[in-house]
Write a protein that holds these residues in place. Structure first.
Motif, PDB file in Angstrom:
ATOM      1  N   ALA A 147       0.832  -1.209   0.000  1.00 52.88           N
ATOM      2  CA  ALA A 147       0.000   0.000   0.000  1.00 52.88           C
ATOM      3  C   ALA A 147       0.861   1.251   0.000  1.00 52.88           C
ATOM      4  O   ALA A 147       0.624   2.189  -0.781  1.00 52.88           O
ATOM      5  CB  ALA A 147      -0.930  -0.008   1.211  1.00 52.88           C
ATOM      6  N   TYR A 148       1.894   1.282   0.858  1.00 53.88           N
ATOM      7  CA  TYR A 148       2.714   2.482   0.934  1.00 53.88           C
ATOM      8  C   TYR A 148       3.502   2.705  -0.353  1.00 53.88           C
ATOM      9  O   TYR A 148       3.614   3.846  -0.841  1.00 53.88           O
ATOM     10  CB  TYR A 148       3.674   2.439   2.128  1.00 53.88           C
ATOM     11  CG  TYR A 148       4.487   3.708   2.189  1.00 53.88           C
ATOM     12  CD1 TYR A 148       3.910   4.881   2.650  1.00 53.88           C
ATOM     13  CD2 TYR A 148       5.775   3.756   1.701  1.00 53.88           C
ATOM     14  CE1 TYR A 148       4.611   6.070   2.646  1.00 53.88           C
ATOM     15  CE2 TYR A 148       6.491   4.931   1.687  1.00 53.88           C
ATOM     16  CZ  TYR A 148       5.901   6.093   2.173  1.00 53.88           C
ATOM     17  OH  TYR A 148       6.606   7.262   2.146  1.00 53.88           O
ATOM     18  N   ASN A 149       4.056   1.627  -0.923  1.00 56.39           N
ATOM     19  CA  ASN A 149       4.810   1.782  -2.168  1.00 56.39           C
ATOM     20  C   ASN A 149       3.926   2.301  -3.292  1.00 56.39           C
ATOM     21  O   ASN A 149       4.341   3.159  -4.089  1.00 56.39           O
ATOM     22  CB  ASN A 149       5.439   0.440  -2.565  1.00 56.39           C
ATOM     23  CG  ASN A 149       6.802   0.218  -1.941  1.00 56.39           C
ATOM     24  OD1 ASN A 149       7.798   0.785  -2.382  1.00 56.39           O
ATOM     25  ND2 ASN A 149       6.839  -0.569  -0.897  1.00 56.39           N
ATOM     26  N   MET A 150       2.696   1.793  -3.379  1.00 58.92           N
ATOM     27  CA  MET A 150       1.788   2.252  -4.423  1.00 58.92           C
ATOM     28  C   MET A 150       1.378   3.706  -4.187  1.00 58.92           C
ATOM     29  O   MET A 150       1.330   4.516  -5.125  1.00 58.92           O
ATOM     30  CB  MET A 150       0.556   1.349  -4.476  1.00 58.92           C
ATOM     31  CG  MET A 150      -0.387   1.657  -5.627  1.00 58.92           C
ATOM     32  SD  MET A 150       0.381   1.498  -7.261  1.00 58.92           S
ATOM     33  CE  MET A 150       0.482  -0.291  -7.401  1.00 58.92           C
ATOM     34  N   LEU A 151       1.077   4.055  -2.941  1.00 59.86           N
ATOM     35  CA  LEU A 151       0.692   5.429  -2.625  1.00 59.86           C
ATOM     36  C   LEU A 151       1.819   6.410  -2.946  1.00 59.86           C
ATOM     37  O   LEU A 151       1.585   7.487  -3.510  1.00 59.86           O
ATOM     38  CB  LEU A 151       0.303   5.526  -1.149  1.00 59.86           C
ATOM     39  CG  LEU A 151      -1.043   4.889  -0.782  1.00 59.86           C
ATOM     40  CD1 LEU A 151      -1.115   4.611   0.713  1.00 59.86           C
ATOM     41  CD2 LEU A 151      -2.192   5.783  -1.208  1.00 59.86           C
ATOM     42  N   SER A 152       3.043   6.040  -2.606  1.00 57.35           N
ATOM     43  CA  SER A 152       4.185   6.899  -2.911  1.00 57.35           C
ATOM     44  C   SER A 152       4.340   7.082  -4.416  1.00 57.35           C
ATOM     45  O   SER A 152       4.651   8.175  -4.897  1.00 57.35           O
ATOM     46  CB  SER A 152       5.470   6.301  -2.325  1.00 57.35           C
ATOM     47  OG  SER A 152       5.413   6.266  -0.917  1.00 57.35           O
ATOM     48  N   VAL A 203       1.465   2.471  10.016  1.00 55.08           N
ATOM     49  CA  VAL A 203       1.219   3.884  10.322  1.00 55.08           C
ATOM     50  C   VAL A 203       1.421   4.735   9.064  1.00 55.08           C
ATOM     51  O   VAL A 203       0.581   5.577   8.719  1.00 55.08           O
ATOM     52  CB  VAL A 203       2.144   4.359  11.455  1.00 55.08           C
ATOM     53  CG1 VAL A 203       2.087   5.879  11.600  1.00 55.08           C
ATOM     54  CG2 VAL A 203       1.759   3.690  12.774  1.00 55.08           C
ATOM     55  N   SER A 204       2.531   4.520   8.352  1.00 53.06           N
ATOM     56  CA  SER A 204       2.832   5.353   7.183  1.00 53.06           C
ATOM     57  C   SER A 204       1.826   5.125   6.058  1.00 53.06           C
ATOM     58  O   SER A 204       1.417   6.075   5.384  1.00 53.06           O
ATOM     59  CB  SER A 204       4.252   5.073   6.675  1.00 53.06           C
ATOM     60  OG  SER A 204       4.389   3.731   6.271  1.00 53.06           O
ATOM     61  N   SER A 205       1.399   3.880   5.839  1.00 51.98           N
ATOM     62  CA  SER A 205       0.465   3.611   4.744  1.00 51.98           C
ATOM     63  C   SER A 205      -0.922   4.181   5.020  1.00 51.98           C
ATOM     64  O   SER A 205      -1.571   4.727   4.116  1.00 51.98           O
ATOM     65  CB  SER A 205       0.375   2.107   4.467  1.00 51.98           C
ATOM     66  OG  SER A 205      -0.067   1.403   5.604  1.00 51.98           O
ATOM     67  N   VAL A 206      -1.382   4.103   6.261  1.00 53.15           N
ATOM     68  CA  VAL A 206      -2.696   4.661   6.598  1.00 53.15           C
ATOM     69  C   VAL A 206      -2.686   6.183   6.452  1.00 53.15           C
ATOM     70  O   VAL A 206      -3.615   6.779   5.879  1.00 53.15           O
ATOM     71  CB  VAL A 206      -3.110   4.249   8.033  1.00 53.15           C
ATOM     72  CG1 VAL A 206      -4.352   5.023   8.471  1.00 53.15           C
ATOM     73  CG2 VAL A 206      -3.388   2.747   8.099  1.00 53.15           C
ATOM     74  N   LEU A 207      -1.634   6.822   6.954  1.00 50.96           N
ATOM     75  CA  LEU A 207      -1.537   8.272   6.826  1.00 50.96           C
ATOM     76  C   LEU A 207      -1.455   8.703   5.364  1.00 50.96           C
ATOM     77  O   LEU A 207      -2.071   9.697   4.950  1.00 50.96           O
ATOM     78  CB  LEU A 207      -0.310   8.783   7.591  1.00 50.96           C
ATOM     79  CG  LEU A 207      -0.378   8.703   9.123  1.00 50.96           C
ATOM     80  CD1 LEU A 207       0.957   9.119   9.729  1.00 50.96           C
ATOM     81  CD2 LEU A 207      -1.502   9.571   9.671  1.00 50.96           C
ATOM     82  N   ALA A 208      -0.711   7.943   4.551  1.00 51.13           N
ATOM     83  CA  ALA A 208      -0.581   8.277   3.132  1.00 51.13           C
ATOM     84  C   ALA A 208      -1.916   8.118   2.401  1.00 51.13           C
ATOM     85  O   ALA A 208      -2.241   8.911   1.507  1.00 51.13           O
ATOM     86  CB  ALA A 208       0.485   7.400   2.483  1.00 51.13           C
ATOM     87  N   LEU A 209      -2.695   7.117   2.767  1.00 55.83           N
ATOM     88  CA  LEU A 209      -3.998   6.912   2.125  1.00 55.83           C
ATOM     89  C   LEU A 209      -4.943   8.070   2.438  1.00 55.83           C
ATOM     90  O   LEU A 209      -5.649   8.566   1.551  1.00 55.83           O
ATOM     91  CB  LEU A 209      -4.610   5.597   2.600  1.00 55.83           C
ATOM     92  CG  LEU A 209      -5.967   5.230   1.990  1.00 55.83           C
ATOM     93  CD1 LEU A 209      -5.868   5.128   0.477  1.00 55.83           C
ATOM     94  CD2 LEU A 209      -6.475   3.918   2.587  1.00 55.83           C
TER      95      LEU A 209
END
Length: 468
Positions: A147-152, A203-209
């Protein structure tokens, strides 16, 4: 904020776009290094070797996340650069949904395959249980990694490299604090490091979403075309044709990452044959190398976003100018950082381990970094050309080039290590980088990348035809 990368001086744009990613990756590498430092000093050299050897496998799995993110970034970036808002929005929704669903399936598969994978890298029996514990916990949180890699990747495609930095800093702080608490206070060993990593990524992926949802809302206010049409449901925003395009772009780069991972696994198997101390030295030195090479990699990532938007806008000359600028910047970084790891390599490796065997670990690790400094020259040649090819969609040769590098590295390792010991392995790594750099640069110079864009422009087509 979103940013149009088709305007302004190329070198300045690329460098400024790369800096937030660089800071973010430094924080990310720092908390990865903290994992190793905490484990090496508070659990022991065997635990450091267990975590380091597991990295070659976890990297192979997360390579899928990198590849999917790269495919999405090219697709979204080219549509965004061309001003095709509806396709850009549908690409975002489709890529995020697919990444999350795919990662859940992959997570279950990896948990069951931990033992065979560890046997594949010739994991010593003495540290097998620790490696197994670390990997199983790590794979539980794979959905957050994807999720985080895709969001970034989505943010970068929209010209924003600053927002992901904020969340990486938060994740780094969370990871470091939890490392200390879980390992030192709760005595959880390598399992504590794994749990700290999962929680930080969550934490980072939820915040990024949350941030992406707000960004899309802002874009809808500025351009109504980014808003879903009144009759569109979420399911209708999922586009199978766009998914196919994303996968087509992702497969070659994913295959490249997997091939690189395969090479790392083979190299790790060679290193493991020299025992836990050389394994620990390789782990520590590789962490330092990863941190030092980040500026060059981030320049390449910036070039990918830059090239994608300019390819979408049909600005071929700007793509070429960006390549030349990124090449100059990369060689400066290679000279400065390569020199630094040669001068301070022994002291840096010494940070990772203490107690019995620490001197041997530091000496072997410093020896690896000496060869790594020479490899930086080839990295500076490789990554700018690779960034252009990825951004323009010319991705089909990446796996081949990676295989060429791996074959060269393995052949050199088999040839050199019997006479030179583990030093022969370090030299083999340099040879592998050199072969891949030459192949990728020759592909860029061929100019074939000009015809690979998702959106074909008459000006670009005419220029390509005139050169042939």
């Amino acid at each position: 904020m979103t940013r149009n990368l088709t305007k302004g001086e190329p070198g300045k744009i690329i460098l400024l776009f790369a800096l937030p990613m660089l800071f973010g990756n430094i924080f990310q590498q720092m908390y990865n290094m903290v994992d190793s430092v905490v484990v090496g000093n508070f659990v022991g050299a065997d635990a450091l070797a267990a975590v380091g050897s597991s990295y070659t496998i976890t990297f192979g799995v997360t390579a899928l996340a990198f590849g999917l993110g790269n495919g999405a970034s090219i697709l979204i970036g080219q549509y965004f650069g061309a001003g095709r808002s509806r396709e850009a929005r549908h690409s975002i929704v489709t890529s995020m949904t697919f990444a999350i669903l795919f990662s859940l399936v992959l997570s279950v598969a990896c948990i069951f395959l931990c033992a065979p994978l560890l046997r594949l890298v010739n994991m010593p029996k003495s540290i097998f249980p620790m490696s197994m514990s670390y990997m199983r916990i790590y794979f539980l949180g794979l959905v957050f990694t994807f999720a985080y890699n895709m969001l970034s990747s989505v943010f970068r495609a929209l010209g924003d490299s600053k927002t992901p930095l904020i969340f990486l800093i938060v994740a780094s702080v969370v990871n470091i604090v939890l490392d200390l608490v879980f390992v030192i206070n709760f005595k959880m060993g390598v399992a504590g490091v794994a749990w700290a990593t999962i929680i930080a990524q969550a934490v980072s992926s939820v915040l990024a979403l949350v941030a992406l949802r707000r960004r899309l809302a802002d874009m809808q206010q500025q351009d109504p075309a980014y808003a879903p049409e009144s009759h569109e449901t979420f399911r209708q925003q999922l586009s199978l044709p766009l998914l196919k395009k994303m996968i087509r772009l992702a497969i070659p780069t994913t295959a490249q990452e997997i091939a690189i991972s395969g090479g790392m696994i083979i190299m790790q198997a060679f290193v493991n044959g020299y025992g836990p101390r050389i394994m620990a030295a390789y782990t520590a030195a590789a962490k330092i190398e990863s941190l030092a090479m980040m500026p060059i990699i981030n320049i390449s990532t910036a070039v990918t976003s830059y090239a994608a938007q300019n390819m979408g806008a049909g600005e071929i000359e700007r793509v070429k100018s960006g390549y030349r600028a990124s090449l100059r910047i990369s060689f400066v970084f290679a000279a400065v950082l390569g020199g630094a790891i040669v001068l301070f390599g022994h002291s840096l490796v010494g940070i990772f381990v203490s107690g019995e065997g620490a001197a041997e670990v530091a000496a072997a690790g410093a020896n690896y970094l000496l060869y790594s400094a020479f490899a930086f020259i080839f990295m500076a040649l490789l990554f700018p050309a690779e960034g252009v090819m990825k951004g323009t969609g010319d991705v089909n040769f990446f796996m081949l080039f990676a295989i060429v590098g791996i074959v060269a590295k393995v052949t050199a390792a088999l040839t050199l290590s019997p006479a030179m010991g583990y030093t022969g392995l370090w030299l083999a790594v340099v040879i592998g980088w050199g072969c891949e750099a030459v192949c990728t640069t020759l592909r860029y110079l061929s100019g074939k990348w000009k015809t690979k864009g998702i959106i074909q422009h008459p000006v670009a087509a005419a220029e390509t035809a005139a050169e042939q």
